[in-house]
Structure formats: structure tokens, C-alpha cells
Design an enzyme around this catalytic site. Structure first.
Site, short mmCIF file in Angstrom:
data_model
loop_
_atom_site.label_atom_id
_atom_site.label_comp_id
_atom_site.label_asym_id
_atom_site.label_seq_id
_atom_site.Cartn_x
_atom_site.Cartn_y
_atom_site.Cartn_z
CG LEU A 47 -1.89 -1.16 1.42
CD1 LEU A 47 -2.71 -0.94 2.67
CD2 LEU A 47 -2.77 -1.35 0.21
CD GLU A 59 2.22 4.53 -4.49
OE1 GLU A 59 2.50 5.65 -4.98
OE2 GLU A 59 1.52 3.69 -5.07
N GLY A 61 19.61 -0.66 35.06
CA GLY A 61 20.66 -0.74 34.04
C GLY A 61 20.55 -1.99 33.19
CD GLU A 109 -2.56 -2.14 8.42
OE1 GLU A 109 -3.51 -2.49 7.69
OE2 GLU A 109 -1.38 -2.40 8.15
CB SER A 149 -0.91 7.38 17.32
OG SER A 149 -0.37 6.15 17.75
#
Length: 374
Positions: free
Chosen positions: A122, A124, A334, A357, A360
């Protein structure tokens, strides 16, 4: 939402599979940035690739809730492996729903056995969120379609056998097309070096006079926009499920660590501030789970609000995943900054759920538009 017994049994089966066949390789897959072949083999054990598809073509007719539970459990152990399965589904589902019997025989049925990898194309280069600004074109010439264009950030690229490609067929119309990796005119860019989900190869897919037979157009060549909009309503809860799994996996690792680690002569888990953090994170994870499952129910039932609930679930679950993974690193001190511990990987993996997809920000706009249109 209370899980029925069959969902609980399925969850437990996927959890056992993940613990024994997928999680042990998660760190290695990440460090080597290689495709999780072990996970692909593991999927065959429970026939997971076949889960979303109709029994009439050899699938298991699993609903979106079952698919979400599956991805959630896999992502608890390895986000890259959950992404691998999800992308295969995303590439195959439009073919199964709208493709001709010939396409289903050629592409979907062999894929259900688990050896065939698929992708969906999808995005590009000029803008990931602007799906309908796609410049890739497909032109019918005789008994062939000729595709020209470039797709970006394609998951499983170069490893996939089949690519479901969105292309403009007229000024305001789109179609989707099934392209095989061996078709003339398809090629791949360099593999991207990424922050997380490194086991999922990502690259550009290029089409230069790529010729495919006419029957590889999936459904109506002018209805691609409808097909993809329908598909996104289905896949966004799956992204939410992946994010939820990452959150749960990071939370589990943090709880285990603070119960074993001692500071100032007592367990880290005994400190009040730490307990407050654990209570907060557990509540947010469960809230995310309930919203996700509600969105799955809406999609499965074809409810009018399914699209907005899917966006809410994707938005909320991905934000929770990022928060929980970040806090899990903090709770490790750590040690959390070292790749010896899984939370470091999970924090990097979580970020992508807020981006792909539909970012947000895009999900917020979808939700706001729905609220303001009433």
C-alpha cells in the site's frame, strides 16, 4: 468480555507453541536481523496461516477475535514472528474475499499449508498515511495488466512469494492485483535497517512494466478503494493485538525481574513506588484488552461502529504497549538497557505499532470524525 472455553483452549495452545518453538529464537532473530524461519515452521503445527480463511477452501473460519488472540500470544514472545503471520494474512485475505476461484486455487489454497509467504503493498515513498494519493498505476493491455510504480516499507519484501498491490486504474479508481515474485518487472530495493521488528524484512517493491495476466486482478478493477478500506477495518485490531502482546510480554518480564532482584536487602517488588507502577500498568493492559476484544466483536458482527472501534483499539493498544515496554525497561534498571534482557527488544518493537497501518495521529482523526459527525 468473557472468553469462551474454545478461545481459552486455543490461547493456551498458541502460548505453548510460542514458548517452545518461537520465543527461544526471538533474541537471535533480532540480533541477526533475519527472517524467523523457525516461526514459519511453528505456524504449521497449529495450521495458523489457515486460521482466518473459510473452511470451504481449507481454512479454519477463525473470527477476528481468534486471530487477535493468536497474534497477542505470539507477540508476547516475538513481535517479529507475530508480524510475519499478520502480514501473510493481510496479503491473502483480499484474494480470498474478492478473488476469482482461479486465484483462490492458485494463491490461497497452497498458502494455507504454511510454506508460502505473502505481503500487501500500500505505502508509497511520498506519504505513508496518504493511501489514496498512490501513484502506482495499473493499465490493461490486451489480456495483461501492466503495473508501474514504487511501494515503500513493505513487510516480508523479498521473502514473500505473493504481493497484493494497490494501484490506480483510472484518475479516481483503484484496483488490487496479485503479483508473484517471479513476474517480469518486479524488483526489490535494499533491506532497511530498522529500530525494531528486525526479523521482518522491509524494503521497497518496484514495478517497471510489470506484466501479469488479466485474471490476477482481484475482483473489480475499480473497487480497490472499497476492498482496502474494508481490509484496514479488519487489520487494525490485529495491530492492536500485536501491541497488546508486546505489552503483556514486557510486563511479565518486568514482574519476574523485580521479584528476583534484591536492592537494599529486599525484593524490588516490595517497594511501594514499584508496586504502584505495576498496578497502573496491569490496569492499562486489561483496559486495552477489553477495548481490543470489543472491536473484534464489532468487526466480526459487521457493526456500524466497527471502523471507529478498530481505530480506538489500534490507538490505545499501541500507546499502552509503548508505555508498558518503556516502564519495563525502567524497572530493570541498568539491565533493561542491555540486549541480554528481552525488554530492550520489546521497547524497540513496540514503537512501530504507533506508526504502521495508520499512525496514532490518523487513528485520532478517524475517531474524532466519527464523534463529530453524530
Amino acid at each position: 468480555m468473557i472468553e469462551r472455553d474454545e478461545y481459552k483452549e486455543f490461547r493456551n495452545a498458541v502460548r505453548r507453541l510460542t514458548e517452545s518453538k518461537i520465543r527461544p529464537y526471538a533474541s537471535q532473530v533480532d540480533l541477526e536481523a533475519r527472517f524467523p524461519e523457525e516461526a514459519l515452521d511453528a505456524f504449521k503445527e497449529l495450521e495458523l496461516v489457515a486460521l482466518p480463511f473459510d473452511e470451504s477452501i481449507g481454512g479454519h473460519s477463525g473470527d477476528v477475535l481468534a486471530q487477535s488472540i493468536c497474534l497477542e500470544e505470539i507477540a508476547r514472545g516475538c513481535a517479529a514472528s507475530s508480524l510475519t503471520l499478520m502480514v501473510i494474512w493481510a496479503g491473502l485475505v483480499p484474494v480470498a474475499k474478492h478473488g476469482s476461484p482461479k486465484l483462490i486455487e492458485e494463491i490461497v489454497k497452497p498458502s494455507l499449508e504454511g510454506d508460502v509467504v505473502a505481503s500487501i503493498c500500500l505505502t508509497e515513498p511520498h506519504g505513508g498515511s496518504d493511501v489514496w494519493g498512490a501513484k502506482t498505476r495499473a493499465e490493461r493491455k490486451g489480456e495483461e495488466w501492466v503495473i508501474n510504480g514504487q511501494k515503500r516499507f513493505i513487510s516480508n519484501a523479498s521473502r514473500s512469494d505473493w504481493y497484493t498491490v494497490l494501484a490506480r486504474t483510472a484518475e479516481d479508481s483503484f484496483g488490487i492485483f496479485a503479483v508473484h515474485k517471479s513476474d517480469p518487472g518486479i524488483s526489490f530495493g535494499k533491506l532497511e535497517s530498522k529500530m525494531g521488528v528486525k526479523g521482518s524484512p522491509t524494503a521497497d517493491v518496484l514495478f517497471e512494466n510489470c506484466r501479469i495476466p488479466d485474471y490476477r486482478c482481484i475482483g473489480d478493477p475499480n473497487q480497490g478503494k472499497f476492498y482496502i478500506t474494508e481490509s484496514l477495518a479488519y487489520t487494525r485490531p490485529l495491530i492492536g493485538a500485536q501491541a497488546l502482546g508486546i505489552a503483556q510480554g514486557a510486563f511479565d518480564a518486568a514482574v519476574q525481574y523485580i521479584k528476583e532482584r534484591e536492592v537494599f536487602g529486599q525484593q524490588v517488588a516490595r517497594f511501594q513506588m514499584v508496586r504502584g507502577t505495576i498496578g497502573d500498568l496491569a490496569t492499562k493492559i486489561e483496559a486495552a484488552r477489553q477495548l481490543l476484544y470489543r472491536s473484534c466483536e464489532a468487526v466480526d458482527n459487521g457493526e456500524e461502529e466497527a471502523r471507529v472501534l478498530a481505530s480506538m483499539a489500534k490507538l490505545f493498544c499501541s500507546n499502552v504497549a509503548m508505555e508498558v515496554a518503556t516502564e519495563a525497561v525502567q524497572l530493570h534498571g541498568g539491565s533493561g538497557y542491555l540486549n541480554d534482557f528481552p525488554v530492550e527488544r520489546m521497547m524497540r518493537d513496540a514503537k512501530i505499532a504507533q506508526i504502521y497501518e495508520g499512525t496514532s495521529e490518523i487513528q485520532k482523526l478517524i475517531v474524532a470524525k466519527s464523534m463529530l459527525s453524530n
